[in-house]
Design a protein around this motif. Structure first.
Motif, PDB file in Angstrom:
ATOM      1  N   GLY A   1      -9.705  -3.429   2.822  1.00  0.00           N
ATOM      2  CA  GLY A   1      -8.293  -3.754   2.987  1.00  0.00           C
ATOM      3  C   GLY A   1      -7.714  -4.635   1.903  1.00  0.00           C
ATOM      4  O   GLY A   1      -6.671  -5.262   2.094  1.00  0.00           O
ATOM      5  N   SER A   2      -8.395  -4.700   0.761  1.00  0.00           N
ATOM      6  CA  SER A   2      -7.935  -5.554  -0.341  1.00  0.00           C
ATOM      7  C   SER A   2      -7.489  -4.711  -1.531  1.00  0.00           C
ATOM      8  O   SER A   2      -7.812  -3.526  -1.638  1.00  0.00           O
ATOM      9  CB  SER A   2      -9.049  -6.504  -0.784  1.00  0.00           C
ATOM     10  N   PHE A   3      -6.748  -5.336  -2.435  1.00  0.00           N
ATOM     11  CA  PHE A   3      -6.292  -4.729  -3.692  1.00  0.00           C
ATOM     12  C   PHE A   3      -6.919  -5.559  -4.804  1.00  0.00           C
ATOM     13  O   PHE A   3      -6.586  -6.734  -4.983  1.00  0.00           O
ATOM     14  CB  PHE A   3      -4.765  -4.769  -3.748  1.00  0.00           C
TER      15      PHE A   3
ATOM     16  N   LEU B   1       4.250   0.532  -4.762  1.00  0.00           N
ATOM     17  CA  LEU B   1       3.764   1.513  -3.788  1.00  0.00           C
ATOM     18  C   LEU B   1       2.302   1.232  -3.424  1.00  0.00           C
ATOM     19  O   LEU B   1       1.938   1.226  -2.235  1.00  0.00           O
ATOM     20  CB  LEU B   1       3.921   2.923  -4.355  1.00  0.00           C
ATOM     21  N   LEU B   2       1.454   1.003  -4.413  1.00  0.00           N
ATOM     22  CA  LEU B   2       0.044   0.705  -4.138  1.00  0.00           C
ATOM     23  C   LEU B   2      -0.082  -0.562  -3.283  1.00  0.00           C
ATOM     24  O   LEU B   2      -0.881  -0.618  -2.339  1.00  0.00           O
ATOM     25  CB  LEU B   2      -0.732   0.550  -5.444  1.00  0.00           C
ATOM     26  N   ARG B   3       0.714  -1.583  -3.609  1.00  0.00           N
ATOM     27  CA  ARG B   3       0.703  -2.824  -2.838  1.00  0.00           C
ATOM     28  C   ARG B   3       1.102  -2.558  -1.393  1.00  0.00           C
ATOM     29  O   ARG B   3       0.485  -3.067  -0.451  1.00  0.00           O
ATOM     30  CB  ARG B   3       1.676  -3.803  -3.498  1.00  0.00           C
ATOM     31  N   GLU B   4       2.146  -1.738  -1.201  1.00  0.00           N
ATOM     32  CA  GLU B   4       2.624  -1.421   0.151  1.00  0.00           C
ATOM     33  C   GLU B   4       1.580  -0.622   0.938  1.00  0.00           C
ATOM     34  O   GLU B   4       1.435  -0.799   2.155  1.00  0.00           O
ATOM     35  CB  GLU B   4       3.936  -0.638   0.066  1.00  0.00           C
ATOM     36  N   ILE B   5       0.850   0.248   0.244  1.00  0.00           N
ATOM     37  CA  ILE B   5      -0.183   1.052   0.913  1.00  0.00           C
ATOM     38  C   ILE B   5      -1.316   0.151   1.415  1.00  0.00           C
ATOM     39  O   ILE B   5      -1.804   0.306   2.538  1.00  0.00           O
ATOM     40  CB  ILE B   5      -0.706   2.144  -0.042  1.00  0.00           C
ATOM     41  N   VAL B   6      -1.709  -0.817   0.592  1.00  0.00           N
ATOM     42  CA  VAL B   6      -2.743  -1.764   1.020  1.00  0.00           C
ATOM     43  C   VAL B   6      -2.253  -2.575   2.222  1.00  0.00           C
ATOM     44  O   VAL B   6      -2.944  -2.711   3.234  1.00  0.00           O
ATOM     45  CB  VAL B   6      -3.138  -2.696  -0.143  1.00  0.00           C
ATOM     46  N   ASP B   7      -1.038  -3.093   2.119  1.00  0.00           N
ATOM     47  CA  ASP B   7      -0.500  -3.946   3.182  1.00  0.00           C
ATOM     48  C   ASP B   7      -0.183  -3.156   4.449  1.00  0.00           C
ATOM     49  O   ASP B   7      -0.351  -3.657   5.559  1.00  0.00           O
ATOM     50  CB  ASP B   7       0.767  -4.655   2.698  1.00  0.00           C
TER      51      ASP B   7
ATOM     52  N   VAL C   1      -7.924  -0.700  -2.458  1.00  0.00           N
ATOM     53  CA  VAL C   1      -7.634  -0.174  -3.788  1.00  0.00           C
ATOM     54  C   VAL C   1      -8.361  -1.016  -4.829  1.00  0.00           C
ATOM     55  O   VAL C   1      -8.313  -2.252  -4.790  1.00  0.00           O
ATOM     56  CB  VAL C   1      -6.120  -0.168  -4.085  1.00  0.00           C
ATOM     57  N   VAL C   2      -9.046  -0.346  -5.753  1.00  0.00           N
ATOM     58  CA  VAL C   2      -9.683  -0.992  -6.909  1.00  0.00           C
ATOM     59  C   VAL C   2      -9.087  -0.356  -8.150  1.00  0.00           C
ATOM     60  O   VAL C   2      -9.188   0.854  -8.339  1.00  0.00           O
ATOM     61  CB  VAL C   2     -11.215  -0.807  -6.900  1.00  0.00           C
TER      62      VAL C   2
END
Length: 243
Positions: free
Chosen positions: A34-36, A184-190, A196-197
């Motif tokens: 669950g982290s970016f 978008l990537l940030r929103e997907i994680v949150d 996401v790596v």
């Protein structure tokens, strides 16, 4: 948080004898579920090798890589291919879309390759999250670069992977479009708890992550929580021989 990816003493050496080059040296790190996480370092620091070993695209020379509860070492290429197809998503600098397929067909391609049907509700949610409603019947040539990368992100998400790996996912995009994709990537994680790596050379891109791992000469030499673009850029000036 538990680690979704865990590397223990991972080394990767290319070539043999006098010509051998160590791309990774005894790397040990966990990526929390669950982290970016952003991975940064100078050219030749081992960023892409790190991603390839963590994602099961390449086999370490020594050490252990675990995805969830699965040890990757010892798996043959067929088993690794199956694992990547079902449990890992990928987003690259090149969008790698098939021109003859529609947006929806490109997104669902991993499912078709795995011989499974799309969960319509999840597909609709993914399409909505990446901002492609009303575009699913388009071909890639009818889309902007940013929209094509959104298709690639949706394709990476559609299998509900345990982790999505991005290799310079905004490298081919202009600044404004890149920020849209990073948001978008940030929103997907949150919003979904996705992991996401992302390998990047851009301090602004890294600032969207929860944490940054800094690689130099094949080793993790530092990490940074709650990164800002300024702090990341400053740290990048002191990597490698200047650590």
């Amino acid at each position: 948080m538990t680690d979704v990816v865990r590397l223990d003493a991972v080394s990767k050496v290319y070539g043999k004898g006098q010509g051998a080059v160590a791309a990774l040296r005894e790397v040990s790190v966990g990526i929390p579920r669950g982290s970016f996480t952003a991975v940064m370092g100078p050219s030749g620091s081992g960023k892409s090798t790190f991603l390839h070993c963590a994602a099961g695209l390449d086999v370490p020379s020594s050490g252990s890589v675990r995805l969830g509860g699965t040890e990757l070492s010892g798996m043959d290429e067929t088993a690794l291919t199956e694992l990547r197809r079902r449990r890992v998503g990928f987003v690259f600098q090149a969008f790698n879309l098939i021109p003859a397929l529609t947006v929806e067909e490109n997104i669902t391609l991993p499912l078709r390759l795995a011989g499974t049907r799309a969960d319509r509700a999840w597909l609709d949610e993914v399409v909505s999250r990446v901002g492609l409603r009303g575009r699913t019947g388009h071909r890639p040539a009818q889309l902007s670069g940013g929209q094509q990368q959104r298709v690639a992100i949706a394709r990476a998400l559609v299998t509900r992977p345990e982790v999505v790996f991005g290799d310079e996912p905004t490298g081919a995009l202009d600044t404004m479009t890149a920020r849209d994709v990073l948001t978008l990537l940030r929103e997907i994680v949150d919003g979904t708890g996705q992991t996401v790596v992302m390998v990047t050379h851009d301090p602004v891109a890294a600032s969207y992550a929860d944490a940054v791992l800094f690689l130099a000469d094949g080793r993790i030499v530092d990490s940074m929580a709650a990164p800002t673009s300024e702090k990341v850029a400053e740290r990048m000036t002191r990597l490698g021989a200047w650590v």
